[in-house]
Every structure is written in C-alpha cells, then in structure tokens.
Scaffold this active site. Structure first.
Site, PDB file in Angstrom:
ATOM      1  N   PHE A  70      14.179   4.697  10.055  1.00 58.67           N
ATOM      2  CA  PHE A  70      12.833   4.247   9.705  1.00 58.67           C
ATOM      3  C   PHE A  70      11.961   5.478   9.537  1.00 58.67           C
ATOM      4  O   PHE A  70      11.921   6.353  10.408  1.00 58.67           O
ATOM      5  CB  PHE A  70      12.275   3.318  10.787  1.00 58.67           C
ATOM      6  CG  PHE A  70      11.053   2.586  10.324  1.00 58.67           C
ATOM      7  CD1 PHE A  70      11.158   1.453   9.535  1.00 58.67           C
ATOM      8  CD2 PHE A  70       9.781   3.035  10.664  1.00 58.67           C
ATOM      9  CE1 PHE A  70      10.027   0.787   9.078  1.00 58.67           C
ATOM     10  CE2 PHE A  70       8.637   2.377  10.222  1.00 58.67           C
ATOM     11  CZ  PHE A  70       8.767   1.235   9.429  1.00 58.67           C
ATOM     12  N   VAL A  71      11.273   5.550   8.402  1.00 60.18           N
ATOM     13  CA  VAL A  71      10.467   6.739   8.107  1.00 60.18           C
ATOM     14  C   VAL A  71       9.002   6.382   7.900  1.00 60.18           C
ATOM     15  O   VAL A  71       8.674   5.254   7.499  1.00 60.18           O
ATOM     16  CB  VAL A  71      11.007   7.483   6.857  1.00 60.18           C
ATOM     17  CG1 VAL A  71      12.337   8.161   7.151  1.00 60.18           C
ATOM     18  CG2 VAL A  71      11.146   6.549   5.651  1.00 60.18           C
ATOM     19  N   ARG A 100       0.266   6.641   7.360  1.00 59.65           N
ATOM     20  CA  ARG A 100       0.409   6.698   5.889  1.00 59.65           C
ATOM     21  C   ARG A 100      -0.062   8.041   5.341  1.00 59.65           C
ATOM     22  O   ARG A 100       0.462   8.537   4.347  1.00 59.65           O
ATOM     23  CB  ARG A 100      -0.427   5.600   5.231  1.00 59.65           C
ATOM     24  CG  ARG A 100       0.108   4.196   5.424  1.00 59.65           C
ATOM     25  CD  ARG A 100      -0.571   3.244   4.456  1.00 59.65           C
ATOM     26  NE  ARG A 100      -0.439   1.849   4.832  1.00 59.65           N
ATOM     27  CZ  ARG A 100       0.603   1.080   4.540  1.00 59.65           C
ATOM     28  NH1 ARG A 100       1.635   1.586   3.889  1.00 59.65           N
ATOM     29  NH2 ARG A 100       0.644  -0.187   4.907  1.00 59.65           N
ATOM     30  N   ASP A 109       4.081   3.455   6.424  1.00 61.71           N
ATOM     31  CA  ASP A 109       3.376   3.223   7.688  1.00 61.71           C
ATOM     32  C   ASP A 109       4.282   2.697   8.791  1.00 61.71           C
ATOM     33  O   ASP A 109       5.381   2.196   8.545  1.00 61.71           O
ATOM     34  CB  ASP A 109       2.259   2.190   7.481  1.00 61.71           C
ATOM     35  CG  ASP A 109       2.814   0.771   7.384  1.00 61.71           C
ATOM     36  OD1 ASP A 109       3.752   0.557   6.593  1.00 61.71           O
ATOM     37  OD2 ASP A 109       2.340  -0.123   8.120  1.00 61.71           O
ATOM     38  N   LYS A 155       0.813  -1.192   0.000  1.00 59.20           N
ATOM     39  CA  LYS A 155       0.000   0.000   0.000  1.00 59.20           C
ATOM     40  C   LYS A 155       0.858   1.257   0.000  1.00 59.20           C
ATOM     41  O   LYS A 155       0.365   2.359  -0.263  1.00 59.20           O
ATOM     42  CB  LYS A 155      -0.864   0.033   1.274  1.00 59.20           C
ATOM     43  CG  LYS A 155      -1.787  -1.115   1.471  1.00 59.20           C
ATOM     44  CD  LYS A 155      -2.489  -0.942   2.833  1.00 59.20           C
ATOM     45  CE  LYS A 155      -3.198  -2.194   3.246  1.00 59.20           C
ATOM     46  NZ  LYS A 155      -3.648  -2.133   4.664  1.00 59.20           N
ATOM     47  N   GLY A 156       2.120   1.098   0.314  1.00 59.64           N
ATOM     48  CA  GLY A 156       2.997   2.261   0.510  1.00 59.64           C
ATOM     49  C   GLY A 156       3.081   3.206  -0.675  1.00 59.64           C
ATOM     50  O   GLY A 156       3.340   4.390  -0.511  1.00 59.64           O
ATOM     51  N   LYS A 199      17.322   3.199   0.532  1.00 58.75           N
ATOM     52  CA  LYS A 199      18.315   3.151   1.624  1.00 58.75           C
ATOM     53  C   LYS A 199      19.459   2.256   1.146  1.00 58.75           C
ATOM     54  O   LYS A 199      19.478   1.066   1.466  1.00 58.75           O
ATOM     55  CB  LYS A 199      17.707   2.519   2.874  1.00 58.75           C
ATOM     56  CG  LYS A 199      16.628   3.309   3.570  1.00 58.75           C
ATOM     57  CD  LYS A 199      16.275   2.590   4.870  1.00 58.75           C
ATOM     58  CE  LYS A 199      14.889   2.909   5.334  1.00 58.75           C
ATOM     59  NZ  LYS A 199      14.467   2.047   6.456  1.00 58.75           N
ATOM     60  N   ASP A 259      14.562  -0.903   0.480  1.00 67.41           N
ATOM     61  CA  ASP A 259      15.355  -1.033   1.695  1.00 67.41           C
ATOM     62  C   ASP A 259      16.396  -2.137   1.459  1.00 67.41           C
ATOM     63  O   ASP A 259      17.446  -1.884   0.872  1.00 67.41           O
ATOM     64  CB  ASP A 259      14.378  -1.343   2.837  1.00 67.41           C
ATOM     65  CG  ASP A 259      15.023  -1.425   4.201  1.00 67.41           C
ATOM     66  OD1 ASP A 259      16.134  -0.902   4.370  1.00 67.41           O
ATOM     67  OD2 ASP A 259      14.421  -2.015   5.113  1.00 67.41           O
ATOM     68  N   GLU A 266       7.451   1.939  -6.433  1.00 66.59           N
ATOM     69  CA  GLU A 266       7.589   1.588  -5.011  1.00 66.59           C
ATOM     70  C   GLU A 266       7.741   2.851  -4.178  1.00 66.59           C
ATOM     71  O   GLU A 266       8.217   3.872  -4.667  1.00 66.59           O
ATOM     72  CB  GLU A 266       8.871   0.761  -4.828  1.00 66.59           C
ATOM     73  CG  GLU A 266       8.659  -0.723  -4.654  1.00 66.59           C
ATOM     74  CD  GLU A 266       8.220  -1.132  -3.257  1.00 66.59           C
ATOM     75  OE1 GLU A 266       7.658  -0.317  -2.499  1.00 66.59           O
ATOM     76  OE2 GLU A 266       8.458  -2.309  -2.930  1.00 66.59           O
ATOM     77  N   ASP A 267       7.376   2.753  -2.898  1.00 66.87           N
ATOM     78  CA  ASP A 267       7.624   3.848  -1.969  1.00 66.87           C
ATOM     79  C   ASP A 267       9.102   3.889  -1.564  1.00 66.87           C
ATOM     80  O   ASP A 267       9.736   4.929  -1.580  1.00 66.87           O
ATOM     81  CB  ASP A 267       6.728   3.713  -0.729  1.00 66.87           C
ATOM     82  CG  ASP A 267       6.750   2.309  -0.120  1.00 66.87           C
ATOM     83  OD1 ASP A 267       7.391   1.396  -0.697  1.00 66.87           O
ATOM     84  OD2 ASP A 267       6.113   2.112   0.939  1.00 66.87           O
TER      85      ASP A 267
HETATM   86  P1  5GP Z   1      12.777  -4.399   1.358  1.00 69.52           P
HETATM   87  O1  5GP Z   1      12.195  -5.674   0.848  1.00 69.52           O
HETATM   88  O2  5GP Z   1      13.452  -3.565   0.302  1.00 69.52           O
HETATM   89  O3  5GP Z   1      13.664  -4.635   2.550  1.00 69.52           O
HETATM   90  O4  5GP Z   1      11.603  -3.577   1.982  1.00 69.52           O
HETATM   91  C1  5GP Z   1      10.711  -2.876   1.240  1.00 69.52           C
HETATM   92  C2  5GP Z   1       9.479  -2.585   2.058  1.00 69.52           C
HETATM   93  O5  5GP Z   1       9.781  -2.454   3.447  1.00 69.52           O
HETATM   94  C3  5GP Z   1       8.907  -1.268   1.640  1.00 69.52           C
HETATM   95  O6  5GP Z   1       8.000  -1.419   0.585  1.00 69.52           O
HETATM   96  C4  5GP Z   1       8.258  -0.793   2.925  1.00 69.52           C
HETATM   97  O7  5GP Z   1       6.952  -1.333   3.020  1.00 69.52           O
HETATM   98  C5  5GP Z   1       9.088  -1.402   4.025  1.00 69.52           C
HETATM   99  N1  5GP Z   1      10.075  -0.432   4.559  1.00 69.52           N
HETATM  100  C6  5GP Z   1      11.407  -0.423   4.400  1.00 69.52           C
HETATM  101  N2  5GP Z   1      11.969   0.628   5.014  1.00 69.52           N
HETATM  102  C7  5GP Z   1      10.962   1.311   5.562  1.00 69.52           C
HETATM  103  C8  5GP Z   1      10.888   2.537   6.322  1.00 69.52           C
HETATM  104  O8  5GP Z   1      11.866   3.225   6.624  1.00 69.52           O
HETATM  105  N3  5GP Z   1       9.640   2.917   6.714  1.00 69.52           N
HETATM  106  C9  5GP Z   1       8.511   2.212   6.417  1.00 69.52           C
HETATM  107  N4  5GP Z   1       7.365   2.695   6.857  1.00 69.52           N
HETATM  108  N5  5GP Z   1       8.538   1.078   5.705  1.00 69.52           N
HETATM  109  C10 5GP Z   1       9.749   0.638   5.282  1.00 69.52           C
END
Ligand code: 5GP
Length: 175
Positions: free
Chosen positions: A148-149, A161, A155, A39-40, A127, A99, A95-96
């Site tokens: 973490f944001v 959100r 969220d 949903k991000g 990141k 990470d 994507e939002d």
């Molecule tokens: P990844 O699979 O790249 O580790 O994570 C991606 C997902 O983790 C993002 O779509 C998001 O939902 C969540 N995520 C990663 N970092 C953050 C952050 O700093 N804040 C929030 N709210 N969600 C995050």
C-alpha cells in the site's frame, strides 16, 4: 506508519516525461479529452498534461470505491460526473493506480456508454498481482508489488496526498 520511499520525485518526474512523449505521438490527428479520476489523479494529471506538446481538453470524474481503509470494497458510486460531451472524442482516462481494476473497469463502462471514438487508460502505477478484473492499460508508469502506497496524490484516510515522493504505508497494528 509512513515507510520507505518507493518512488522518488525524480523517478516520478522522469517517468512522466517518458509517458508524455509516448502520449504525444499517439495524439496526432485526435480530438482528445483527458479525464482525471479524482482525487488520487490530481498531482499526476497536472504534471502529465503540462508535459504534453499538444493542447488537450481536461475534465474530471469522481467515483467512490475505497472509503478510508486499504482494501477495495468492489462497489463504485458516481460522486462527480464529467461536464464534457465525449461523443466521437478520444478519451484518455487518467488514474493514479490500478489495483484490482474494479474502479477503472466501471469508469470505462460509464464513459463508453457516452459513445466516445476511443477510450485509452493512462495510469502512473499498477499492481498486476492484485488484478481481479481484466483491464487494458495503454500507458503505464510503474508496476509495483502488492504494497500500500501513499503520496503524489495517493492517500490513507485522506492524508499524505501532498507528499512529493511515493512511500510505502503500513497501517497501525499491521507492522
Ligand atoms: P481498484 O478498483 O483498482 O482496486 O482500486 C483503485 C483505487 O484504489 C485507486 O484509485 C486508489 O484510490 C485505491 N488504491 C489502490 N491501491 C492503493 C494504494 O496502494 N494506495 C492508495 N493510497 N490507494 C490505493
């Protein structure tokens, strides 16, 4: 606890305008489908696609990866699939935040299996210091440190959100 503003709504709006210009030049002669990763993505997705001069098809996919905590579980489950047929289409995955890269890498695999002509990754935030899986980001808004944001779609336990700015968030007991 909700912390300082990391990116204001004005900074976000400016960067989205810049990204839309870049994407518009890339869209010439393409057959684009914009796929938002729910949903991000929702606030970023609507703001970005409305800035585009080109008409594009939109669709959404939802995978579950994070639960309600602040660390990645590393397993991705398909919760909601796209309805568009992406064969021979140019896919822009929106994507939002990237990470560790796990989520996006799994989504890219899933989409590639349907034989699109191309797949490009568009993300508002990244990141890079947290990356575990290598992922090519084609269009990037901002790089941020390992914090973490929340806000502008992001969220914590399904809250925050709808905040218009992006804030740092420190879970209780971690301050
Ligand atoms: P990844 O699979 O790249 O580790 O994570 C991606 C997902 O983790 C993002 O779509 C998001 O939902 C969540 N995520 C990663 N970092 C953050 C952050 O700093 N804040 C929030 N709210 N969600 C995050």
């Amino acid at each position: 606890m909700l912390g300082r503003v990391v990116l204001s709504r004005e900074q976000i709006a400016n960067v989205i305008r810049r990204m839309a210009e870049e994407i518009d030049s890339d869209l010439e002669g393409r057959s684009p489908v914009f796929i938002g990763v729910l949903k991000g993505c929702v606030y970023f997705f609507t703001a970005l696609t409305q800035e585009l001069a080109h008409s594009v098809e939109v669709d959404f996919i939802q995978v579950s990866s994070y639960g309600s905590g602040t660390t990645s579980s590393g397993t991705v489950i398909l919760v909601k699939d796209i309805t568009a047929d992406v064969r021979d289409r140019d896919v822009y995955l929106v994507e939002d935040i990237v990470d560790t890269g796990t989520t996006l890498s799994d989504v890219v695999h899933l989409i590639r299996a349907r034989h699109p002509r191309s797949v490009q990754v568009v993300t508002l935030l990244s990141k890079p210091s947290r990356r575990k899986v290598e992922i090519d980001v084609d269009f990037l808004g901002f790089e941020i440190d390992d914090i973490f944001v929340v806000g502008f779609g992001l969220d914590y336990a399904e809250q925050y959100r709808n905040l218009p700015d992006i804030h740092e968030f420190v879970p209780e007991g971690h301050a």
